[in-house]
Design a protein around this motif. Sequence first.
Motif, PDB file in Angstrom:
ATOM      1  N   TYR A 118       2.759   8.614  -1.458  1.00 61.10           N
ATOM      2  CA  TYR A 118       1.213   9.720  -2.028  1.00 61.10           C
ATOM      3  C   TYR A 118       1.687   9.172  -3.178  1.00 61.10           C
ATOM      4  O   TYR A 118       2.163   8.357  -4.117  1.00 61.10           O
ATOM      5  N   ILE A 119       0.633   8.371  -3.701  1.00 57.00           N
ATOM      6  CA  ILE A 119      -0.437   8.117  -4.698  1.00 57.00           C
ATOM      7  C   ILE A 119      -1.320   8.866  -5.198  1.00 57.00           C
ATOM      8  O   ILE A 119      -2.018   9.397  -4.887  1.00 57.00           O
ATOM      9  N   ASN A 120      -1.289   9.221  -6.729  1.00 57.92           N
ATOM     10  CA  ASN A 120      -2.475  10.804  -6.681  1.00 57.92           C
ATOM     11  C   ASN A 120      -3.345   9.562  -7.358  1.00 57.92           C
ATOM     12  O   ASN A 120      -3.414   8.212  -8.200  1.00 57.92           O
ATOM     13  N   PRO A 121      -4.754  10.015  -6.804  1.00 58.49           N
ATOM     14  CA  PRO A 121      -5.917   9.430  -6.761  1.00 58.49           C
ATOM     15  C   PRO A 121      -6.277   9.098  -8.446  1.00 58.49           C
ATOM     16  O   PRO A 121      -7.328   8.606  -8.159  1.00 58.49           O
ATOM     17  N   SER A 122      -5.634   9.352  -9.527  1.00 56.58           N
ATOM     18  CA  SER A 122      -6.018   9.523 -11.085  1.00 56.58           C
ATOM     19  C   SER A 122      -5.929   7.988 -11.316  1.00 56.58           C
ATOM     20  O   SER A 122      -7.064   7.494 -11.672  1.00 56.58           O
ATOM     21  N   PHE A 123      -5.020   7.295 -10.323  1.00 58.96           N
ATOM     22  CA  PHE A 123      -4.994   6.092 -10.586  1.00 58.96           C
ATOM     23  C   PHE A 123      -6.414   5.002 -11.160  1.00 58.96           C
ATOM     24  O   PHE A 123      -6.811   5.520  -9.728  1.00 58.96           O
ATOM     25  N   GLN A 124      -6.023   4.005 -11.419  1.00 58.19           N
ATOM     26  CA  GLN A 124      -7.698   3.006 -11.340  1.00 58.19           C
ATOM     27  C   GLN A 124      -7.675   2.512  -9.241  1.00 58.19           C
ATOM     28  O   GLN A 124      -6.507   2.706  -8.966  1.00 58.19           O
ATOM     29  N   GLN A 125      -8.618   2.168  -9.346  1.00 55.07           N
ATOM     30  CA  GLN A 125      -8.822   1.878  -7.396  1.00 55.07           C
ATOM     31  C   GLN A 125      -8.251   0.726  -7.491  1.00 55.07           C
ATOM     32  O   GLN A 125      -7.777   0.694  -6.103  1.00 55.07           O
ATOM     33  N   TYR A 126      -8.174  -0.238  -7.844  1.00 52.71           N
ATOM     34  CA  TYR A 126      -7.390  -1.228  -8.146  1.00 52.71           C
ATOM     35  C   TYR A 126      -5.934  -1.033  -7.986  1.00 52.71           C
ATOM     36  O   TYR A 126      -5.199  -2.312  -7.216  1.00 52.71           O
ATOM     37  N   ILE A 127      -5.224  -0.351  -8.485  1.00 48.71           N
ATOM     38  CA  ILE A 127      -3.831  -0.187  -8.302  1.00 48.71           C
ATOM     39  C   ILE A 127      -3.981   0.689  -6.848  1.00 48.71           C
ATOM     40  O   ILE A 127      -3.017   0.401  -6.181  1.00 48.71           O
ATOM     41  N   ILE A 128      -4.584   1.591  -6.414  1.00 49.94           N
ATOM     42  CA  ILE A 128      -4.433   2.477  -4.941  1.00 49.94           C
ATOM     43  C   ILE A 128      -4.643   1.172  -3.820  1.00 49.94           C
ATOM     44  O   ILE A 128      -4.545   1.347  -2.856  1.00 49.94           O
ATOM     45  N   ASP A 129      -5.836   0.613  -4.629  1.00 49.61           N
ATOM     46  CA  ASP A 129      -6.116  -0.739  -3.174  1.00 49.61           C
ATOM     47  C   ASP A 129      -4.837  -1.850  -3.396  1.00 49.61           C
ATOM     48  O   ASP A 129      -4.890  -2.679  -1.796  1.00 49.61           O
ATOM     49  N   GLY A 130      -4.176  -2.288  -4.339  1.00 44.85           N
ATOM     50  CA  GLY A 130      -3.099  -2.898  -4.724  1.00 44.85           C
ATOM     51  C   GLY A 130      -1.531  -2.314  -3.269  1.00 44.85           C
ATOM     52  O   GLY A 130      -1.207  -3.039  -3.023  1.00 44.85           O
ATOM     53  N   LEU A 131      -1.575  -0.780  -3.448  1.00 41.92           N
ATOM     54  CA  LEU A 131      -0.649  -0.215  -3.055  1.00 41.92           C
ATOM     55  C   LEU A 131      -0.930  -0.679  -0.881  1.00 41.92           C
ATOM     56  O   LEU A 131      -0.297  -0.038  -0.162  1.00 41.92           O
ATOM     57  N   ASP A 132      -2.663   0.307  -1.216  1.00 38.07           N
ATOM     58  CA  ASP A 132      -3.029   0.023   0.550  1.00 38.07           C
ATOM     59  C   ASP A 132      -2.786  -1.727   1.282  1.00 38.07           C
ATOM     60  O   ASP A 132      -2.011  -1.631   2.573  1.00 38.07           O
ATOM     61  N   LEU A 133      -2.753  -2.553   0.163  1.00 38.96           N
ATOM     62  CA  LEU A 133      -3.037  -4.243   0.763  1.00 38.96           C
ATOM     63  C   LEU A 133      -0.921  -3.774   1.261  1.00 38.96           C
ATOM     64  O   LEU A 133      -0.589  -4.975   2.258  1.00 38.96           O
ATOM     65  N   ALA A 134      -0.331  -3.509   0.664  1.00 41.82           N
ATOM     66  CA  ALA A 134       1.525  -3.597   0.617  1.00 41.82           C
ATOM     67  C   ALA A 134       1.502  -2.540   2.199  1.00 41.82           C
ATOM     68  O   ALA A 134       2.804  -3.594   2.532  1.00 41.82           O
TER      69      ALA A 134
END
Length: 404
Positions: A118-134
Amino acid sequence: MKKIYYAFFFLITILSACKKDNGHAENNTEIPIEIIQKLKAAGFDTTEGLHIHGDGYIVEGDILLTKTDIDGLSENPKSKVILGLNVKDRLLQSKDPIGHYVSNLLTANSGVKNISIYINPSFQQYIIDGLDLAIARYNALEFGLTFSRSMSSSSADITISTTFIDPNNKPSNVTAYLMASGLPSNGNPYNQILVNTYYYNTSSFYSDIASTFAHEIGHAIGFRHTDYMNRAFSCGQVTQGNNEGGNANHVRGTSPDPVSGSWMLACANGVDRPFIDEDILALNGTYPRLRNVYVKQVSTLISDDSYLIGCCDDRTLLSNNFKLEFYQDQNLTVPYTTSNNFVVKVFEYSGSSQLTRVFLVPNGATSYDLGTFVTDITYSYGTEVQNNTSGYSIAPFGGYHLAP
């Protein structure tokens, strides 16, 4: 500013790693001596990268351990630092060459285990995208663990949380890091990854964020740093705390020498690092996924040069070619074409020594040549007196079925 790349690209060490006056846990009177003693007994180095963090401690720069975690650590001897091995030593080496390492603490995986994040949606999109890529990179390997995003922190195995540590304005007993995670416990992955928003924020973008997430997930499922006992390989600096200590088990089959580009190197250079073959071997070797593939070993005699020595001694000298064939069915009638990082485990012989290692079979293969297996044993009055056997043979493994 000294060694600024530690602040931005060092995945495990504190920001002020080169400042000896506040980098040594031995001089930090706020850490109870019994904590330091238990970490030492478990093989962790405590001279650098050990700091208080909340109600726990950060060890070796980015591994979070609670007091309960530390109480549960078992003693494990420190391993010898080896920078290079010749061919003979590679066969005989039985303890911890530099390569991939896992903790004594691993995530249990019966069948294929899914780990939700789980990652809080308040994170910047590029951070969320980085997790999704990992996550996508892990899942593409098709090993014994899969990863998915959870929409709720309460149902997640791992939660991505924020912290803010300004490296220029912090107490001496606090670690400044990019991200931090811990090691598994009770068969479960470590339950959080901390992201320092001093670095990851609206005005900062790092191209290696996916590999940084993958690195911390690697810790959460039990992986130690690839060069944990010789950080100079990736960090370029030998320090008092250069050896991160023991409590690490070599993944047999990964290179006995340092390998550039691994996702679990102690230090990074700011460049994105997708998984390399050594990483794929380490993940599949540690967490295999059973496939409906039957592996048959085929032996073809090359020569038999066995002979008698006098009246009572003899020498068995056989050369065989060993090849593995892959099939989809137990009757061995339908060939299987390898794909998606297919790994086999083999026994490796050098004299009377037998080790195990894993091989990554190229995609598109229906067979794999292990090469020549030489049985070379000398007997005297029926008793073995010398064994120079060498070669490989198939070993049982959780990733396939042995042919009947």
